[in-house]
Design a protein around this motif. Sequence first.
Motif, PDB file in Angstrom:
ATOM      1  N   SER A 143       0.957  -1.228   0.041  1.00  0.00           N
ATOM      2  CA  SER A 143       0.142  -0.146  -0.070  1.00  0.00           C
ATOM      3  C   SER A 143       0.846   1.323   0.070  1.00  0.00           C
ATOM      4  O   SER A 143       1.532   1.421   1.079  1.00  0.00           O
ATOM      5  CB  SER A 143      -1.085   0.040   1.351  1.00  0.00           C
ATOM      6  OG  SER A 143      -0.269  -0.021   2.434  1.00  0.00           O
ATOM      7  N   GLU A 145       0.020   4.330  -2.178  1.00  0.00           N
ATOM      8  CA  GLU A 145      -0.523   5.396  -3.204  1.00  0.00           C
ATOM      9  C   GLU A 145      -0.606   6.672  -2.728  1.00  0.00           C
ATOM     10  O   GLU A 145      -0.997   7.526  -3.752  1.00  0.00           O
ATOM     11  CB  GLU A 145      -2.306   4.875  -3.393  1.00  0.00           C
ATOM     12  CG  GLU A 145      -2.658   5.033  -2.107  1.00  0.00           C
ATOM     13  CD  GLU A 145      -4.255   4.373  -2.689  1.00  0.00           C
ATOM     14  OE1 GLU A 145      -5.095   4.958  -2.913  1.00  0.00           O
ATOM     15  OE2 GLU A 145      -4.437   3.120  -2.161  1.00  0.00           O
ATOM     16  N   MET A 146      -0.292   7.127  -1.676  1.00  0.00           N
ATOM     17  CA  MET A 146      -0.442   8.440  -1.244  1.00  0.00           C
ATOM     18  C   MET A 146       0.762   9.262  -1.518  1.00  0.00           C
ATOM     19  O   MET A 146       0.802  10.818  -1.275  1.00  0.00           O
ATOM     20  CB  MET A 146      -1.058   8.657   0.030  1.00  0.00           C
ATOM     21  CG  MET A 146      -2.214   7.828   0.470  1.00  0.00           C
ATOM     22  SD  MET A 146      -3.410   8.263  -0.479  1.00  0.00           S
ATOM     23  CE  MET A 146      -3.754  10.048   0.247  1.00  0.00           C
ATOM     24  N   THR A 151       1.915   6.610   5.051  1.00  0.00           N
ATOM     25  CA  THR A 151       1.030   5.652   4.848  1.00  0.00           C
ATOM     26  C   THR A 151       1.480   4.508   3.848  1.00  0.00           C
ATOM     27  O   THR A 151       0.937   3.482   3.704  1.00  0.00           O
ATOM     28  CB  THR A 151      -0.199   5.984   3.881  1.00  0.00           C
ATOM     29  OG1 THR A 151       0.633   6.901   2.637  1.00  0.00           O
ATOM     30  CG2 THR A 151      -0.842   6.921   4.607  1.00  0.00           C
ATOM     31  N   LYS A 239      -6.579  11.144   4.772  1.00  0.00           N
ATOM     32  CA  LYS A 239      -7.160  10.900   3.177  1.00  0.00           C
ATOM     33  C   LYS A 239      -6.968   9.625   2.863  1.00  0.00           C
ATOM     34  O   LYS A 239      -7.791   9.207   1.756  1.00  0.00           O
ATOM     35  CB  LYS A 239      -6.070  11.902   2.354  1.00  0.00           C
ATOM     36  CG  LYS A 239      -6.020  13.374   2.627  1.00  0.00           C
ATOM     37  CD  LYS A 239      -5.005  14.166   1.920  1.00  0.00           C
ATOM     38  CE  LYS A 239      -5.215  15.793   2.353  1.00  0.00           C
ATOM     39  NZ  LYS A 239      -4.088  16.543   1.609  1.00  0.00           N
ATOM     40  N   PHE A 240      -5.983   8.613   3.221  1.00  0.00           N
ATOM     41  CA  PHE A 240      -6.027   7.288   2.880  1.00  0.00           C
ATOM     42  C   PHE A 240      -7.341   6.624   3.285  1.00  0.00           C
ATOM     43  O   PHE A 240      -7.931   5.806   2.368  1.00  0.00           O
ATOM     44  CB  PHE A 240      -4.763   6.759   3.441  1.00  0.00           C
ATOM     45  CG  PHE A 240      -4.694   5.150   2.987  1.00  0.00           C
ATOM     46  CD1 PHE A 240      -3.917   4.622   1.813  1.00  0.00           C
ATOM     47  CD2 PHE A 240      -5.395   4.283   3.964  1.00  0.00           C
ATOM     48  CE1 PHE A 240      -3.914   3.424   1.846  1.00  0.00           C
ATOM     49  CE2 PHE A 240      -5.220   2.909   3.506  1.00  0.00           C
ATOM     50  CZ  PHE A 240      -4.578   2.477   2.595  1.00  0.00           C
ATOM     51  N   HIS A 242     -10.107   8.171   3.466  1.00  0.00           N
ATOM     52  CA  HIS A 242     -11.305   8.578   2.979  1.00  0.00           C
ATOM     53  C   HIS A 242     -11.267   7.817   1.650  1.00  0.00           C
ATOM     54  O   HIS A 242     -12.482   7.356   0.981  1.00  0.00           O
ATOM     55  CB  HIS A 242     -11.023   9.964   2.593  1.00  0.00           C
ATOM     56  CG  HIS A 242     -11.847  10.727   1.565  1.00  0.00           C
ATOM     57  ND1 HIS A 242     -13.291  11.154   1.856  1.00  0.00           N
ATOM     58  CD2 HIS A 242     -11.644  10.991   0.106  1.00  0.00           C
ATOM     59  CE1 HIS A 242     -13.938  11.346   0.707  1.00  0.00           C
ATOM     60  NE2 HIS A 242     -13.109  11.629  -0.215  1.00  0.00           N
ATOM     61  N   ARG A 243     -10.291   7.479   0.850  1.00  0.00           N
ATOM     62  CA  ARG A 243     -10.313   6.539  -0.146  1.00  0.00           C
ATOM     63  C   ARG A 243     -10.615   5.117   0.187  1.00  0.00           C
ATOM     64  O   ARG A 243     -11.334   4.412  -0.761  1.00  0.00           O
ATOM     65  CB  ARG A 243      -8.941   6.339  -0.955  1.00  0.00           C
ATOM     66  CG  ARG A 243      -8.646   7.934  -1.590  1.00  0.00           C
ATOM     67  CD  ARG A 243      -7.183   7.461  -2.272  1.00  0.00           C
ATOM     68  NE  ARG A 243      -6.775   8.843  -2.697  1.00  0.00           N
ATOM     69  CZ  ARG A 243      -5.578   9.029  -3.591  1.00  0.00           C
ATOM     70  NH1 ARG A 243      -5.028   7.956  -3.909  1.00  0.00           N
ATOM     71  NH2 ARG A 243      -5.176  10.213  -3.772  1.00  0.00           N
ATOM     72  N   HIS A 244     -10.366   4.510   1.368  1.00  0.00           N
ATOM     73  CA  HIS A 244     -10.502   3.183   1.676  1.00  0.00           C
ATOM     74  C   HIS A 244     -11.048   3.165   3.045  1.00  0.00           C
ATOM     75  O   HIS A 244     -10.450   2.572   4.021  1.00  0.00           O
ATOM     76  CB  HIS A 244      -9.059   2.577   1.574  1.00  0.00           C
ATOM     77  CG  HIS A 244      -8.354   2.505   0.395  1.00  0.00           C
ATOM     78  ND1 HIS A 244      -8.518   1.636  -0.541  1.00  0.00           N
ATOM     79  CD2 HIS A 244      -7.278   3.273   0.147  1.00  0.00           C
ATOM     80  CE1 HIS A 244      -7.689   1.922  -1.779  1.00  0.00           C
ATOM     81  NE2 HIS A 244      -7.067   3.008  -1.210  1.00  0.00           N
TER      82      HIS A 244
END
Length: 327
Positions: A143, A145-146, A151, A239-240, A242-244
């Motif tokens: 993981s 992606e940010m 993260t 924010k992570f 929020h996506r997941h």
Amino acid sequence: MKIYYKEVDNSMMRHIEEKLKHLEAYIPELTKQEDHDIFWKRTMEEAKGKALNASLHELDYPIKQVRAFDLTYHGFDETPIQAYYIVSKQHQEKLPCLIFFHGYAGHKNSVSHYMKWLIQGYAVIAVDCRGQGRTGDYSKYSSDEMGTWVTKGILDKDEYYYRKVYVDGVRAIDFACSRPEIDPKRIAIMGASMGGGITLAVAALDDRPKLAVADVPNMCDIGLAMKQKFDGSLTIVEKFLHRHPEAIEQVYSTLTYFDNLNLCGNITCKTRISVGLLDLICPPMPTYGVYNRILAPKSMEVYPFSGHDMGIIEHIDKTIQYVNEHL
């Protein structure tokens, strides 16, 4: 505890004193998972089994009174951790040593930044954390992606970035103890913000430091910090999520292993922490939550009108005095 402020009216003083009483009384519940101690025991055993592979390359530095080296050593994995190793040319044997960790998205600064310590006879190790400054990161993260460190690997405690950063910090102590000119009984670890959080974690994971100085540390009482902060790296975690949203439980579980709230009970060295009561990045209550659970000798520096910045002249001078007295 020491409080620094200019002259203020009585009502403001009462407000500060009431806030401090509230902070000093805050004792949060631990959030440790059942395998927390097993996880860290396994992690440290893995680290001890790996070669340090340290190397030094002397720099042609313009301040001729010091010897400055580019230091490289292997951290948690085979990532070469980049650092400075600096001593005065006039040094004698068995030097006290200061190990510095920088803030989030920072770097180890210049050699000249450490002159106030070098002229007093301290050896200095200044680390570039993995993925930051001049240090790369050989680790793979499932993981990631940010685009930032907090993260990386956050869905798996074995992969998580901070697992590696904490061990990298312990390995800096390994290097210090390998040097014949360093007194292994006089090692201090120091840092601010992310560097302060690393300092507390390393002090919890390794009993060799004599002193830990953590200014406005991160990774403290993370659940509360995520509720109270308005800026900083933990906003990226939000924010992570929020996506997941399906990963909320797993993310919070991972973070418990790296929360200084769950590590600080193992700190044995003398520890000093600082807080700014206006800090919006590492708020004071989570920091106090960790401080109040430290069992080792400790002290707190409080700045009622400061935020996330301990570059105050008075604080710098107090830090020099503190290290000189206790190391």
